[in-house]
Design a protein around this motif. Structure first.
Motif, PDB file in Angstrom:
ATOM      1  N   VAL A 136       0.849  -1.189   0.000  1.00  0.00           N
ATOM      2  CA  VAL A 136       0.000   0.000   0.000  1.00  0.00           C
ATOM      3  C   VAL A 136       0.887   1.242   0.000  1.00  0.00           C
ATOM      4  CG1 VAL A 136      -1.762   1.292   1.294  1.00  0.00           C
ATOM      5  CG2 VAL A 136      -1.879  -1.218   1.162  1.00  0.00           C
ATOM      6  N   LYS A 137       0.640   2.114  -0.958  1.00  0.00           N
ATOM      7  CA  LYS A 137       1.433   3.340  -1.104  1.00  0.00           C
ATOM      8  C   LYS A 137       1.420   4.149   0.194  1.00  0.00           C
ATOM      9  CE  LYS A 137       1.992   7.274  -4.163  1.00  0.00           C
ATOM     10  NZ  LYS A 137       1.484   7.941  -5.375  1.00  0.00           N
ATOM     11  N   GLY A 138       2.602   4.553   0.628  1.00  0.00           N
ATOM     12  CA  GLY A 138       2.732   5.367   1.831  1.00  0.00           C
ATOM     13  C   GLY A 138       2.981   4.579   3.099  1.00  0.00           C
ATOM     14  N   ILE A 139       3.013   3.255   2.990  1.00  0.00           N
ATOM     15  CA  ILE A 139       3.189   2.422   4.179  1.00  0.00           C
ATOM     16  C   ILE A 139       4.636   1.967   4.300  1.00  0.00           C
ATOM     17  CG2 ILE A 139       2.553   0.203   5.243  1.00  0.00           C
ATOM     18  CD1 ILE A 139       0.451   2.547   5.434  1.00  0.00           C
ATOM     19  N   ARG A 140       5.115   2.057   5.531  1.00  0.00           N
ATOM     20  CA  ARG A 140       6.432   1.520   5.904  1.00  0.00           C
ATOM     21  C   ARG A 140       6.186   0.600   7.102  1.00  0.00           C
ATOM     22  NH1 ARG A 140       6.669   6.586   4.946  1.00  0.00           N
ATOM     23  NH2 ARG A 140       6.678   7.164   7.135  1.00  0.00           N
ATOM     24  N   ALA A 141       5.831  -0.636   6.782  1.00  0.00           N
ATOM     25  CA  ALA A 141       5.547  -1.633   7.823  1.00  0.00           C
ATOM     26  C   ALA A 141       6.843  -2.328   8.208  1.00  0.00           C
ATOM     27  CB  ALA A 141       4.527  -2.646   7.323  1.00  0.00           C
ATOM     28  N   ALA A 142       7.096  -2.409   9.488  1.00  0.00           N
ATOM     29  CA  ALA A 142       8.319  -3.030  10.007  1.00  0.00           C
ATOM     30  C   ALA A 142       7.952  -4.266  10.822  1.00  0.00           C
ATOM     31  CB  ALA A 142       9.094  -2.044  10.870  1.00  0.00           C
ATOM     32  N   ARG A 182      16.754   9.249   3.551  1.00  0.00           N
ATOM     33  CA  ARG A 182      16.591   7.832   3.217  1.00  0.00           C
ATOM     34  C   ARG A 182      15.116   7.446   3.121  1.00  0.00           C
ATOM     35  NH1 ARG A 182      21.358   6.630   7.488  1.00  0.00           N
ATOM     36  NH2 ARG A 182      23.051   7.329   6.138  1.00  0.00           N
ATOM     37  N   VAL A 183      14.310   7.972   4.020  1.00  0.00           N
ATOM     38  CA  VAL A 183      12.881   7.698   3.967  1.00  0.00           C
ATOM     39  C   VAL A 183      12.288   8.297   2.694  1.00  0.00           C
ATOM     40  CG1 VAL A 183      10.645   8.129   5.089  1.00  0.00           C
ATOM     41  CG2 VAL A 183      12.612   7.390   6.448  1.00  0.00           C
ATOM     42  N   LYS A 184      12.763   9.474   2.298  1.00  0.00           N
ATOM     43  CA  LYS A 184      12.288  10.083   1.042  1.00  0.00           C
ATOM     44  C   LYS A 184      12.650   9.212  -0.149  1.00  0.00           C
ATOM     45  CE  LYS A 184      12.191  14.870   2.534  1.00  0.00           C
ATOM     46  NZ  LYS A 184      12.796  16.213   2.423  1.00  0.00           N
ATOM     47  N   LYS A 185      13.802   8.565  -0.104  1.00  0.00           N
ATOM     48  CA  LYS A 185      14.189   7.656  -1.194  1.00  0.00           C
ATOM     49  C   LYS A 185      13.277   6.425  -1.222  1.00  0.00           C
ATOM     50  CE  LYS A 185      18.980   9.005  -1.844  1.00  0.00           C
ATOM     51  NZ  LYS A 185      20.361   8.544  -1.972  1.00  0.00           N
ATOM     52  N   ILE A 186      12.874   5.950  -0.074  1.00  0.00           N
ATOM     53  CA  ILE A 186      11.931   4.821  -0.021  1.00  0.00           C
ATOM     54  C   ILE A 186      10.603   5.260  -0.644  1.00  0.00           C
ATOM     55  CG2 ILE A 186      10.529   3.384   1.518  1.00  0.00           C
ATOM     56  CD1 ILE A 186      12.947   3.430   3.477  1.00  0.00           C
ATOM     57  N   THR A 187      10.144   6.447  -0.280  1.00  0.00           N
ATOM     58  CA  THR A 187       8.892   6.965  -0.828  1.00  0.00           C
ATOM     59  C   THR A 187       8.992   7.126  -2.345  1.00  0.00           C
ATOM     60  OG1 THR A 187       8.440   8.094   1.255  1.00  0.00           O
ATOM     61  CG2 THR A 187       7.226   8.870  -0.672  1.00  0.00           C
ATOM     62  N   ALA A 188      10.144   7.576  -2.831  1.00  0.00           N
ATOM     63  CA  ALA A 188      10.331   7.746  -4.268  1.00  0.00           C
ATOM     64  C   ALA A 188      10.232   6.414  -5.024  1.00  0.00           C
ATOM     65  CB  ALA A 188      11.688   8.405  -4.547  1.00  0.00           C
ATOM     66  N   LEU A 189      10.596   5.322  -4.382  1.00  0.00           N
ATOM     67  CA  LEU A 189      10.489   4.006  -5.024  1.00  0.00           C
ATOM     68  C   LEU A 189       9.036   3.691  -5.397  1.00  0.00           C
ATOM     69  CD1 LEU A 189      12.899   1.882  -2.816  1.00  0.00           C
ATOM     70  CD2 LEU A 189      13.279   2.589  -5.189  1.00  0.00           C
ATOM     71  N   GLU A 190       8.095   4.215  -4.624  1.00  0.00           N
ATOM     72  CA  GLU A 190       6.680   3.975  -4.900  1.00  0.00           C
ATOM     73  C   GLU A 190       6.229   4.639  -6.202  1.00  0.00           C
ATOM     74  OE1 GLU A 190       5.030   3.636  -0.335  1.00  0.00           O
ATOM     75  OE2 GLU A 190       4.905   5.584  -1.355  1.00  0.00           O
ATOM     76  N   GLN A 191       6.976   5.621  -6.645  1.00  0.00           N
ATOM     77  CA  GLN A 191       6.601   6.357  -7.857  1.00  0.00           C
ATOM     78  C   GLN A 191       7.099   5.672  -9.123  1.00  0.00           C
ATOM     79  OE1 GLN A 191       4.514   8.783  -7.107  1.00  0.00           O
ATOM     80  NE2 GLN A 191       4.977   8.333  -4.979  1.00  0.00           N
ATOM     81  N   GLU A 192       8.000   4.706  -8.972  1.00  0.00           N
ATOM     82  CA  GLU A 192       8.575   4.030 -10.149  1.00  0.00           C
ATOM     83  C   GLU A 192       7.660   2.970 -10.701  1.00  0.00           C
ATOM     84  OE1 GLU A 192      12.523   2.655  -9.305  1.00  0.00           O
ATOM     85  OE2 GLU A 192      13.180   4.638  -8.737  1.00  0.00           O
TER      86      GLU A 192
END
Length: 146
Positions: A78-84, A136-146
């Motif tokens: 799900v876009k926007g989720i960082r589940a750990a 780094r979190v912004k880079k994770i979020t950017a992966l969702e745009q690819e």
């Protein structure tokens, strides 16, 4: 803060224990199910909880299945989720401080209730450190745009 909480049948008992703990600590939550140990599909509950967090309906979420693996994989779709997925207190703390995790995943068959509650408490009180971690979190979020 309002939390979203959900589980499949393999995480039902731990979910109920965590709910009692949250109530005792004064945390508001919404239970998105399941409501028994009858077999269900964990992606359904992962999606519902993750969407509530992604939409801002709840600030963070907690998901539980037998191992925590499947439900965390599903939530992370799900876009926007960082589940750990956390099975120890240190990982829970770092998931918030370094990764700004917005969903905690646990495995009922992996951690006992005492450790699970310590993990939950740590995860709920730890704060995102920002700084170099924000990039780094912004880079994770950017992966969702690819």
């Amino acid at each position: 803060m309002t939390l979203a909480i959900g589980s499949d049948h393999g995480g039902f008992h731990l979910k109920e224990t965590i709910k009692q703990h949250l109530e005792a600590r004064g945390f508001a939550y919404r239970d998105f199910g399941t409501c028994s140990t009858t077999s269900v599909d964990y992606p359904d509950f992962a999606q519902t909880v993750a969407q509530a967090v992604a939409d801002g309906e709840c600030e963070r979420g907690i998901l539980i299945c037998g191992t925590g693996v499947g439900i965390s994989i599903a939530a992370n779709k799900v876009k926007g989720i960082r589940a750990a997925l956390c099975h120890d207190v240190f990982s829970a703390q770092m998931s918030r401080e370094h990764n700004d995790a917005n969903i905690l995943a646990l495995g009922e068959r992996v951690v006992g209730p005492g450790l699970a509650l310590m993990i939950v408490d740590t995860w709920l009180t730890a704060k995102f450190a920002g700084g170099r971690h924000e990039q780094r979190v912004k880079k994770i979020t950017a992966l969702e745009q690819e």
